[in-house]
Design a protein around this motif. Structure first.
Motif, PDB file in Angstrom:
ATOM      1  N   GLU A 245       0.827  -1.263   0.243  1.00 19.68           N
ATOM      2  CA  GLU A 245      -0.156  -0.227   0.010  1.00 19.68           C
ATOM      3  C   GLU A 245       1.030   0.987   0.140  1.00 19.68           C
ATOM      4  O   GLU A 245       1.991   1.340   0.671  1.00 19.68           O
ATOM      5  N   PRO A 246       0.522   2.565  -0.955  1.00 18.55           N
ATOM      6  CA  PRO A 246       0.933   3.568  -0.409  1.00 18.55           C
ATOM      7  C   PRO A 246       1.213   4.412   0.997  1.00 18.55           C
ATOM      8  O   PRO A 246       0.103   4.440   1.594  1.00 18.55           O
ATOM      9  N   LEU A 247       2.021   5.043   1.200  1.00 24.60           N
ATOM     10  CA  LEU A 247       2.120   5.074   2.267  1.00 24.60           C
ATOM     11  C   LEU A 247       1.715   6.911   2.958  1.00 24.60           C
ATOM     12  O   LEU A 247       3.089   7.910   2.171  1.00 24.60           O
ATOM     13  N   VAL A 248       1.531   7.774   2.804  1.00 22.34           N
ATOM     14  CA  VAL A 248       1.211   8.570   3.721  1.00 22.34           C
ATOM     15  C   VAL A 248       2.109   9.532   4.916  1.00 22.34           C
ATOM     16  O   VAL A 248       1.673   9.049   5.790  1.00 22.34           O
ATOM     17  N   TYR A 249       1.870  10.691   4.992  1.00 22.65           N
ATOM     18  CA  TYR A 249       2.962  10.990   6.008  1.00 22.65           C
ATOM     19  C   TYR A 249       1.793  12.247   6.289  1.00 22.65           C
ATOM     20  O   TYR A 249       1.173  12.887   5.894  1.00 22.65           O
ATOM     21  N   LEU A 250       1.112  11.878   7.806  1.00 23.30           N
ATOM     22  CA  LEU A 250      -0.016  13.096   8.252  1.00 23.30           C
ATOM     23  C   LEU A 250       1.252  13.857   9.281  1.00 23.30           C
ATOM     24  O   LEU A 250       1.360  13.557  10.262  1.00 23.30           O
ATOM     25  N   ALA A 251       0.775  15.517   8.410  1.00 18.46           N
ATOM     26  CA  ALA A 251       1.714  15.694  10.262  1.00 18.46           C
ATOM     27  C   ALA A 251       1.177  17.261   9.653  1.00 18.46           C
ATOM     28  O   ALA A 251       0.763  18.278   8.830  1.00 18.46           O
ATOM     29  N   ALA A 265      -7.267  12.031   9.845  1.00 20.84           N
ATOM     30  CA  ALA A 265      -6.752  10.107  11.348  1.00 20.84           C
ATOM     31  C   ALA A 265      -8.329   9.685   9.927  1.00 20.84           C
ATOM     32  O   ALA A 265      -8.173   8.445   9.101  1.00 20.84           O
ATOM     33  N   ALA A 266      -9.647  10.026  10.361  1.00 19.42           N
ATOM     34  CA  ALA A 266     -10.439   9.642  10.010  1.00 19.42           C
ATOM     35  C   ALA A 266     -10.647   8.907   8.831  1.00 19.42           C
ATOM     36  O   ALA A 266     -11.101   8.527   7.692  1.00 19.42           O
ATOM     37  N   GLN A 267     -10.394  10.732   7.938  1.00 20.87           N
ATOM     38  CA  GLN A 267     -10.354   9.992   6.710  1.00 20.87           C
ATOM     39  C   GLN A 267      -9.934   9.431   5.607  1.00 20.87           C
ATOM     40  O   GLN A 267      -9.891   9.204   4.518  1.00 20.87           O
ATOM     41  N   LEU A 268      -8.314   9.234   5.958  1.00 20.06           N
ATOM     42  CA  LEU A 268      -7.331   8.953   5.904  1.00 20.06           C
ATOM     43  C   LEU A 268      -7.650   7.252   5.729  1.00 20.06           C
ATOM     44  O   LEU A 268      -6.968   6.526   4.957  1.00 20.06           O
ATOM     45  N   GLY A 269      -8.202   6.886   6.986  1.00 21.41           N
ATOM     46  CA  GLY A 269      -8.197   5.311   7.019  1.00 21.41           C
ATOM     47  C   GLY A 269      -9.722   5.205   6.185  1.00 21.41           C
ATOM     48  O   GLY A 269      -9.626   3.708   6.065  1.00 21.41           O
ATOM     49  N   THR A 270      -9.460   5.779   5.593  1.00 26.65           N
ATOM     50  CA  THR A 270     -11.172   5.750   4.297  1.00 26.65           C
ATOM     51  C   THR A 270     -10.573   4.958   2.696  1.00 26.65           C
ATOM     52  O   THR A 270     -10.783   4.125   2.325  1.00 26.65           O
ATOM     53  N   LEU A 271      -9.181   5.033   2.805  1.00 23.82           N
ATOM     54  CA  LEU A 271      -8.352   4.986   1.795  1.00 23.82           C
ATOM     55  C   LEU A 271      -7.310   3.731   1.587  1.00 23.82           C
ATOM     56  O   LEU A 271      -6.719   3.096   3.028  1.00 23.82           O
ATOM     57  N   PRO A 272      -7.104   3.446   0.960  1.00 22.16           N
ATOM     58  CA  PRO A 272      -6.907   2.044   0.627  1.00 22.16           C
ATOM     59  C   PRO A 272      -4.266   2.588   1.141  1.00 22.16           C
ATOM     60  O   PRO A 272      -4.131   2.318   0.065  1.00 22.16           O
ATOM     61  N   VAL A 273      -4.106   2.753   2.167  1.00 22.91           N
ATOM     62  CA  VAL A 273      -3.117   3.313   2.109  1.00 22.91           C
ATOM     63  C   VAL A 273      -2.918   2.985   3.259  1.00 22.91           C
ATOM     64  O   VAL A 273      -3.357   2.561   4.880  1.00 22.91           O
ATOM     65  N   ASN A 274      -1.176   2.816   3.649  1.00 26.39           N
ATOM     66  CA  ASN A 274      -1.203   2.731   5.419  1.00 26.39           C
ATOM     67  C   ASN A 274      -0.147   4.761   5.466  1.00 26.39           C
ATOM     68  O   ASN A 274       0.119   5.678   4.419  1.00 26.39           O
ATOM     69  N   VAL A 275      -0.802   5.433   6.986  1.00 29.86           N
ATOM     70  CA  VAL A 275      -0.490   6.277   7.648  1.00 29.86           C
ATOM     71  C   VAL A 275       0.083   6.462   8.426  1.00 29.86           C
ATOM     72  O   VAL A 275       0.311   6.009   9.864  1.00 29.86           O
ATOM     73  N   ILE A 276       1.793   7.168   8.238  1.00 28.79           N
ATOM     74  CA  ILE A 276       2.753   7.691   9.628  1.00 28.79           C
ATOM     75  C   ILE A 276       1.863   8.900  10.052  1.00 28.79           C
ATOM     76  O   ILE A 276       2.384   9.914   9.204  1.00 28.79           O
ATOM     77  N   ALA A 277       1.788   8.830  11.166  1.00 24.26           N
ATOM     78  CA  ALA A 277       0.772  10.661  11.489  1.00 24.26           C
ATOM     79  C   ALA A 277       1.534  11.068  12.669  1.00 24.26           C
ATOM     80  O   ALA A 277       0.956   9.794  14.151  1.00 24.26           O
ATOM     81  N   PRO A 278       2.348  11.759  12.739  1.00 29.70           N
ATOM     82  CA  PRO A 278       2.888  12.567  14.257  1.00 29.70           C
ATOM     83  C   PRO A 278       2.526  13.378  14.937  1.00 29.70           C
ATOM     84  O   PRO A 278       2.499  14.845  15.173  1.00 29.70           O
ATOM     85  N   ILE A 279       1.188  13.667  15.412  1.00 26.09           N
ATOM     86  CA  ILE A 279       0.477  14.238  15.917  1.00 26.09           C
ATOM     87  C   ILE A 279      -0.139  13.514  17.301  1.00 26.09           C
ATOM     88  O   ILE A 279      -1.040  14.095  17.458  1.00 26.09           O
ATOM     89  N   ARG A 280       0.565  12.896  17.927  1.00 24.81           N
ATOM     90  CA  ARG A 280       0.515  12.049  20.021  1.00 24.81           C
ATOM     91  C   ARG A 280      -0.052  13.426  20.060  1.00 24.81           C
ATOM     92  O   ARG A 280      -0.541  13.007  21.191  1.00 24.81           O
ATOM     93  N   HIS A 281       0.819  14.447  19.752  1.00 24.74           N
ATOM     94  CA  HIS A 281       0.382  16.070  20.782  1.00 24.74           C
ATOM     95  C   HIS A 281      -0.589  15.981  21.013  1.00 24.74           C
ATOM     96  O   HIS A 281      -0.771  16.981  21.290  1.00 24.74           O
ATOM     97  N   TYR A 282      -1.304  16.314  20.042  1.00 24.02           N
ATOM     98  CA  TYR A 282      -3.219  16.637  19.842  1.00 24.02           C
ATOM     99  C   TYR A 282      -3.611  15.815  20.859  1.00 24.02           C
ATOM    100  O   TYR A 282      -4.992  16.128  20.722  1.00 24.02           O
ATOM    101  N   LEU A 283      -3.335  13.963  21.050  1.00 23.17           N
ATOM    102  CA  LEU A 283      -4.442  14.222  21.376  1.00 23.17           C
ATOM    103  C   LEU A 283      -4.793  13.594  22.556  1.00 23.17           C
ATOM    104  O   LEU A 283      -3.585  13.303  23.700  1.00 23.17           O
ATOM    105  N   ARG A 284      -5.764  12.509  23.092  1.00 22.96           N
ATOM    106  CA  ARG A 284      -6.007  12.474  24.414  1.00 22.96           C
ATOM    107  C   ARG A 284      -6.178  10.576  24.363  1.00 22.96           C
ATOM    108  O   ARG A 284      -5.661   9.642  23.549  1.00 22.96           O
TER     109      ARG A 284
END
Length: 408
Positions: A245-251, A265-284
């Protein structure tokens, strides 16, 4: 040996990393000393091997949010109270004296505009071109109203002219800055533009971005400056890059929010891709993302070239320049006018698509990601942009200008 004081806003990732890059580029005979008020990204400074002095008074979380809204033009009220401004100016002046500072380098820490000038020390600002004073004075259309028809062009020029007057002429700078400046023998800061105008402004863009503009005295183009965080990429990046699968970077940098991070993240989850997302500082802790989205801490993004197929970015200059330098086409969200401009520059040259952050939860966003992944032209242009950027070193150019001033 001369000491250079660096004073970024240390809860702003791009500013902090930009200062680190310039400090690294200084010749060994000069000492870099950092100061800051918030701790968010201070560890990046000490991790890079520089001395860091934590200072007070720091902002509360609510004050930081208000400062961000003011900086992004989403609010007229700022958290710059007279007590805070006076205290910070006193701390900064003492810092300059105690370290015999010969120069001060800032991001958007506006109290340095007062303290450095009160101490008679030259003030340097590695600054994006977008929303700088000369850019606002010269630009004909900001495209607040998009479209190329006669009505859209006329309306947008009118709105741009109004914005220009507000930005460069209206006395909208926080009153506390003017009163404390007078008390310290400094010309008061009165306009929004004056808060972004140092003694020497180092414009961190490619030459093509200045076509049609002229640089006034006190402005020099140095070229892109973006983060080179230490460490290696985590193994998961290489594992995902090797998958079919293609790899998408979410920053999303440090100027986005939890809602946008989760929606993207939810929208990218609908695509046939993998996502690497350095967004931990935003999440609970209780937040959930799709199984194909791997959340991480901040990554050394300059190492992602050849591993990532496309990116989704907030539009901050450092993040955009990193994507350009690594040959990664992207979808840019543009959370405020400067970021919108950064994304539009890349969309015009063909290595990006712009999507309003308000449209991230719609099919428009998913369609844009599909296009950037699937249409060869985006990757071809991204490769040409990468080649052009390989000849640029904005941090080194900034350091040489600072050192030339120190030598004089």
């Amino acid at each position: 040996m001369s000491t250079v004081i660096f004073c970024p806003v240390t809860f702003n990732l791009a500013e902090t990393t930009r200062m680190i890059e310039v400090a690294r580029a200084l010749a060994p005979e000069h000492q870099a000393v950092f100061m800051g008020y918030e701790e968010d990204f201070a560890s990046l400074i000490t991790g890079a091997g520089f001395e860091y002095r934590p200072c007070q008074p720091a902002w509360t979380a609510a004050e930081r949010e208000q400062a961000l809204k003011f900086d992004q033009g989403r609010a007229l009220r700022s958290p710059f109270t007279r007590e805070l401004v006076a205290a910070r100016v006193a701390v900064e002046r003492r810092m300059i004296r105690d370290h015999a500072g010969a120069a001060v380098v800032i991001g958007s820490n506006v109290t340095s505009m007062i303290s450095a000038r009160a101490e008679g020390v030259p003030l340097f600002y590695p600054v994006p071109w977008a929303l700088s004073r000369p850019q606002v004075e010269q630009v004909r259309r900001f495209r607040f109203i998009d479209g190329d028809g006669w009505i859209a062009r006329t309306a947008d020029r009118a709105v741009t002219a109004a914005f220009r007057w507000v930005y460069t002429r209206a006395p909208l700078a926080p009153r506390a800055l003017a009163s404390v400046a007078r008390e310290n023998g400094v010309v008061p800061l009165r306009t929004v533009a004056s808060l972004l105008d140092a003694d020497v402004n180092l414009v961190t863009v490619m030459a093509r971005e200045l076509e049609g503009f002229s640089l006034p005295r006190g402005y020099s183009r140095v070229g892109p400056i973006f983060a080179h965080l230490g460490g290696e990429l985590p193994p998961i990046v290489h594992e995902l890059a090797a998958a079919d699968e293609p790899l998408v970077y979410l920053a999303l940098g440090s100027s986005a929010n939890r809602e946008l991070a989760l929606t993207a993240a939810a929208q990218l989850g609908t695509l046939p891709v993998n996502v690497i997302a350095p967004i931990r500082h935003y999440l609970r802790a209780e937040d959930e993302v799709p199984a194909n989205v791997r959340v991480t801490d901040l990554l050394p993004a300059h190492l992602l070239g050849g591993l990532v197929d496309a990116a989704v970015l907030h539009g901050g200059q450092g993040t955009v320049q990193t994507a350009c330098a690594t040959g990664i086409p992207f979808v840019g969200l543009g959370l405020q006018p400067e970021q919108v401009w950064n994304v539009r520059v890349c969309e015009t040259q063909g290595n990006a698509l712009a999507v309003s952050p308000k449209r991230v939860g719609t099919p428009e966003f998913v369609a844009a990601v599909r296009r950037v992944l699937g249409e060869p032209s985006f990757h071809e242009v991204a490769a040409r942009v990468q080649q052009a950027m390989a000849a640029e070193d904005g941090a080194a150019a900034s350091a040489r200008i600072i050192e030339a001033h120190l030598a004089r």
